[in-house]
Enzyme design. Structure first.
Site, mmCIF file in Angstrom:
data_model
loop_
_atom_site.group_PDB
_atom_site.id
_atom_site.type_symbol
_atom_site.label_atom_id
_atom_site.label_comp_id
_atom_site.label_asym_id
_atom_site.label_seq_id
_atom_site.Cartn_x
_atom_site.Cartn_y
_atom_site.Cartn_z
ATOM 1 N N SER A 173 0.912 -1.499 -0.118
ATOM 2 C CA SER A 173 0.064 0.368 -0.349
ATOM 3 C C SER A 173 0.766 1.441 0.216
ATOM 4 O O SER A 173 2.065 1.208 0.474
ATOM 5 C CB SER A 173 -1.111 0.269 1.329
ATOM 6 O OG SER A 173 -1.245 -0.908 1.557
HETATM 7 N N1 SAH Z 1 -0.336 -5.257 3.971
HETATM 8 C C1 SAH Z 1 -0.038 -5.742 2.409
HETATM 9 C C2 SAH Z 1 -0.278 -5.485 1.366
HETATM 10 C C3 SAH Z 1 -1.218 -6.390 1.140
HETATM 11 S S1 SAH Z 1 -1.896 -6.365 -0.305
HETATM 12 C C4 SAH Z 1 1.515 -4.917 2.913
HETATM 13 O O1 SAH Z 1 1.946 -4.285 3.426
HETATM 14 O O2 SAH Z 1 2.355 -5.125 1.991
HETATM 15 C C5 SAH Z 1 -3.180 -7.592 -0.164
HETATM 16 C C6 SAH Z 1 -2.361 -8.578 0.507
HETATM 17 O O3 SAH Z 1 -3.990 -9.374 1.122
HETATM 18 C C7 SAH Z 1 -2.642 -9.548 -0.530
HETATM 19 O O4 SAH Z 1 -1.079 -10.212 -0.012
HETATM 20 C C8 SAH Z 1 -3.415 -10.633 -1.068
HETATM 21 O O5 SAH Z 1 -2.501 -12.506 -1.503
HETATM 22 C C9 SAH Z 1 -4.043 -11.280 0.589
HETATM 23 N N2 SAH Z 1 -5.215 -11.593 0.989
HETATM 24 C C10 SAH Z 1 -6.639 -11.611 -0.484
HETATM 25 N N3 SAH Z 1 -7.912 -12.265 0.098
HETATM 26 C C11 SAH Z 1 -6.826 -12.747 1.712
HETATM 27 C C12 SAH Z 1 -7.358 -13.601 2.747
HETATM 28 N N4 SAH Z 1 -8.627 -13.805 2.585
HETATM 29 N N5 SAH Z 1 -6.881 -13.713 3.669
HETATM 30 C C13 SAH Z 1 -5.182 -13.568 3.621
HETATM 31 N N6 SAH Z 1 -5.461 -12.095 2.355
HETATM 32 C C14 SAH Z 1 -5.497 -12.306 1.485
#
Ligand code: SAH
Length: 204
Positions: free
Chosen positions: A52
């Site tokens: 993000s």
């Molecule tokens: N917080 C992260 C950004 C994450 S992007 C950072 O600081 O880099 C969103 C993430 O959510 C992705 O890696 C995706 O694979 C994950 N995601 C999507 N659905 C999910 C679920 N049901 N449970 C856990 N992770 C999930």
């Protein structure tokens, strides 16, 4: 980044600003993107996912109204960056990632950087992580079609859940849910955001 994108856009919580100063964002991105590490944009990580933009990480962290004794659940570990920021403010961060390759690379990266109060779990975060519940705060860093019931139920009384919610899988409203009492939740809309989709049993 701190002065222009965070202070300049209204981030005021001192603990959040300190945490954002302490965590090296360049350690969470691909080396080909290093020159963009401190610009206020999301960046691609592996598996078509994103880290993000710094302002949103700070904004969501501030919206969680954290204290030092809190235990926090993050859904969507991704690179591990937001978990690292949270870990500078609270006692323990539990973070869940559905993609195994991202969960293991984040775990490895966080270990290497010396973050010892973060536990990474591979699984469907729409169901939360019941073993360690209840949580003082829960943050979801992917966009949900609605607020997962499991996450509400894993909030402590007084706990806060911050989650992007929207009918489109790429455009959402950031929402804060506060658990006032066992069966009493208050919901506020914070601002429009754009996240990758939350995929799972109580997601897309
Ligand atoms: N917080 C992260 C950004 C994450 S992007 C950072 O600081 O880099 C969103 C993430 O959510 C992705 O890696 C995706 O694979 C994950 N995601 C999507 N659905 C999910 C679920 N049901 N449970 C856990 N992770 C999930």
């Amino acid at each position: 980044m701190i002065r222009e994108h965070l202070l300049g856009r209204g981030i005021r919580d001192q603990a959040v600003i300190r945490a954002m100063r302490e965590v090296p964002r360049e350690a969470f991105i691909d080396e080909t993107l290093l020159e963009y590490a401190y610009e206020d944009h999301p960046l691609s990580i592996a598996e078509g996912q994103t880290i993000s933009q710094p302002y949103i990480v700070a904004y969501m962290t501030e919206a969680l109204e954290l204290s030092a004794t809190d235990r926090v659940l993050e859904i969507g570990t991704g690179s591990g960056y937001a978990a690292a920021v949270l870990s500078r403010i609270v006692t323990t961060v539990y973070t869940v990632e559905r993609l195994g390759s991202l969960a293991s690379s984040a775990r490895q990266r966080l270990d290497l950087l010396g973050y010892t109060n973060i536990v990474v779990h591979e699984g469907d975060g729409t169901l939360g992580w019941p073993e360690h519940a209840p949580y003082d705060a829960i943050v979801v860093t992917a966009g949900a079609p609605q607020i997962p019931k499991s996450l509400r139920e894993q909030l402590a009384i007084g706990g806060r859940l911050v989650i992007p919610v929207g009918a489109s899988s790429y455009l959402q409203m950031l929402v804060r849910v506060r658990r006032i009492a066992e069966h009493d939740y208050r919901t506020e809309e914070l601002c429009g955001v754009r996240f990758v989709p939350l995929i799972g049993a109580e997601g897309w």
